[in-house]
Design an enzyme around this catalytic site. Structure first.
Site, short mmCIF file in Angstrom:
data_model
loop_
_atom_site.label_atom_id
_atom_site.label_comp_id
_atom_site.label_asym_id
_atom_site.label_seq_id
_atom_site.Cartn_x
_atom_site.Cartn_y
_atom_site.Cartn_z
N ASP A 1 0.83 -1.20 0.00
CA ASP A 1 0.00 0.00 0.00
C ASP A 1 0.87 1.26 0.00
O ASP A 1 1.82 1.37 0.79
CB ASP A 1 -0.89 -0.02 1.24
CG ASP A 1 -1.85 1.14 1.30
OD1 ASP A 1 -2.84 1.12 0.54
OD2 ASP A 1 -1.61 2.08 2.09
N GLU B 1 1.25 -0.44 -4.89
CA GLU B 1 0.28 0.58 -5.26
C GLU B 1 1.07 1.82 -5.69
O GLU B 1 1.68 2.49 -4.86
CB GLU B 1 -0.62 0.92 -4.08
CG GLU B 1 -1.68 1.97 -4.43
CD GLU B 1 -2.45 2.45 -3.22
OE1 GLU B 1 -3.65 2.77 -3.37
OE2 GLU B 1 -1.87 2.53 -2.12
#
Length: 583
Positions: free
Chosen positions: A231, A285
């Site tokens: 993330d 990401e």
């Protein structure tokens, strides 16, 4: 809700006949990429809180996932990505972690997780975890110690700066709205949080922080997980001067945050010290990353990440905070660019839906009757035949749709009120216009509970109430119904996955857009050696005639519409019809 409009009109809708010659956009790298298991995988993302509740508390959990592993395997997916399962106060639904080596009690225990791993292994399903290491929760013991005093040994685990004449240390904004700094009275200083104030950013320039992160990764890899989705990984290296952003930079601050000077060095260190010692995959990401920078992260020679999630496709309908209409040519251009790799071993991800995005059929198709099922199949065909590893989000295989919203209070997502405050209250944006875009683009659309059955609460839970809303259309759209109908969206997904496994050209083949200018037909080829697969999709609400010489001798492998006898004609495409041929 803003709906996709027909991309064809007038005579074009009635008879769009084209003669396709040489490919207009072409070719992957002339050397075939190296084979790896994660390139051939089909990955199914699970948002644990909303997937399946086993104990009747209204919250999805790990035993509930274990219970449904056979469902995922029967679909054809062979890898599961779990959104965060770590201990968390849940200010951002698990993306604010307070203990990286403990399971969130609402989800179960470490024993439950190990049982999940054992059952998954027996079904030949790999599991990857969502690793959130740009920031932690403000309840993490590291941060609690860091804020205790200026001379605490953990102070430098986070990024602290003093105020400038009563103002924040600089003008950095959070991409969610408001300042990226929060004042903390305990030490009369400010900590950096690129996202919410409950998510303070870690200081990756501190070697002790990197040691902690690498220890966490080894802990889970030694338990047998097959890798990590990372993330906000592009944000871990911060601009060392902490200067003010220019007015131009402030228009898209995420590109500044993703341009830290040590980012690639830190990723190589992660690979050298941890990842290279395991047969695992990583997908980052890539928020704030330009498409042309993908090989800097994913070329295997650089030893950083295996894949990244670029946002070009899922931003096709966004202009700042606004949801906007988009022509098919815009989407085609993005896929054509992705199909021209800049290096032999740079690899793509393909996704349309995830826990942060609205539902794919509501966004790229038409989720109203009579087009929902047809367009869900068309969009699925596109997803599973493009270049890269495909990611399916829970419920996408059923054609689950966006939620109905009537008020800001309907949103559970921590991001929604932050953005509302920044855009409407501070910037004076028209509240009705902002709310309409929020309905179409909000993250809560994906977080409604999985629709298993037409019974109460979609059989997600036996509790009276669910942690978040059930979409009212669950009585019509649910797994039980899809499994029983041979022509359902679920079965089309299943057929597509089987076809992808049968034809390596759909995994490793080059990409050619065969008709980039057509306003309604998406027609492209995947080719490996002499094996050529053609994909033809009507991306509109209208049927039209379509002819291409190459199709006259091609054999039909799969169609989203049942054909009998003469109805197999390549001339007529029904609304949202998708076909796959072998040339």
């Amino acid at each position: 809700m803003l709906k996709r409009r027909s991309l064809l009109s007038g005579a074009a809708a009635g008879a769009a006949m084209v003669m396709v010659g040489p490919a207009h956009a072409a070719s992957g790298h002339p050397s075939a990429p190296a084979r790896r298991w994660w390139k051939e995988a089909v990955i199914y993302e699970i948002y644990p809180r909303s997937f399946r509740d086993s104990n009747g508390d209204g919250i999805g959990d790990i035993p509930g996932i274990t219970e449904k592993l056979s469902y995922i395997r029967d679909l054809g997916a062979d890898t599961i990505w779990l959104a965060p399962i770590f201990a968390s106060p849940n200010r951002d639904n698990g993306y604010d972690i307070s203990d990286y080596k403990a399971i969130m009690p609402e989800f179960g225990t470490m024993d439950d997780f190990e049982k999940l791993m054992t059952k998954a292994s027996s079904l030949e399903i790999r599991i990857i975890l969502d690793l959130v290491v740009n920031h932690t929760s403000d309840q993490h013991p590291w941060f609690q110690k860091s804020r205790a005093s200026r001379d605490n040994p953990y102070r430098d685990y986070y990024i602290w700066r003093d105020s400038e004449q009563g103002r924040p240390p600089n003008n950095w904004p959070s991409p969610w709205g408001g300042s990226a700094w929060t004042s903390d009275a305990a030490t009369n200083s400010n900590y950096l949080h690129l996202f919410s104030p409950y998510q303070p950013d870690l200081n990756w320039d501190n070697p002790a922080v990197r040691d902690e992160v690498f220890s966490i990764m080894k802990f889970w890899l030694d338990k047998g997980v097959a890798g990590f989705r990372m993330d906000a990984i592009t944000m871990i290296s911060k601009m060392p001067s902490f200067r003010d952003m220019t007015p131009k930079e402030l228009q898209a601050p995420e590109y500044v945050y993703a341009a830290g000077p040590h980012l690639h060095a830190y990723l190589r260190e992660m690979n050298d010290r941890v990842l290279s010692h395991y047969d695992v995959m990583t997908v980052g990401e890539a928020y704030g990353m330009h498409a042309e920078d993908i090989p800097l992260f994913t070329d295997s020679a650089r030893r950083e990440l295996d894949m990244v999630f670029a946002f070009d496709i899922v931003h096709v309908d966004r202009q700042g905070w606004r949801k906007v209409a988009w022509p098919l040519s815009k989407l085609k251009n993005i896929y054509a660019a992705a199909g021209r790799p800049k290096s032999r071993d740079s690899w793509n991800t393909v996704f349309l839906d995830n826990h942060d995005q609205p539902r794919a059929v509501s966004r790229f198709g038409n989720d109203t009757a009579p087009f929902r099922e047809a367009s869900a199949k068309a969009v699925a065909t596109m997803l599973l035949t493009q270049c890269g590893t495909p990611f399916i989000y829970q419920g996408e295989e059923l054609g689950m749709t966006n939620l109905p919203f009537s008020d800001l209070a309907d949103f559970e997502d921590v991001q929604a009120p932050i953005e509302w405050d920044a855009k409407v209250k501070r910037q004076g944006i028209d509240p009705e216009a902002f709310f309409e875009s929020l309905k179409g683009l909000g993250r809560d659309n994906a977080r409604s509970v999985m629709q298993w059955d037409s019974s109460r609460n979609a059989v997600f839970t036996r509790a009276e109430k669910t942690w978040y809303r059930v979409n009212p259309n669950y009585t019509e759209i649910n797994a039980q119904d899809c499994l029983q109908k041979s022509g359902s969206v679920y079965h089309h997904f299943r057929d597509l996955i089987a076809l992808r496994r049968q034809y390596p050209a759909l995994v490793y083949g080059s990409y050619q857009d065969l008709d980039p200018d057509h306003p309604g037909a998406f027609f492209y080829a995947r080719q490996q050696g002499n094996d050529r697969i053609l994909v033809l999709i009507n991306m509109s609400d209208r049927g039209f005639t379509y002819e291409a010489p190459v199709l006259t001798t091609a054999s039909l492998l799969l169609s989203s519409v049942k054909h009998e006898g003469a109805a197999k004609s390549v001339t007529w495409l029904a609304p949202w019809e998708a076909r796959i041929y072998r040339a």
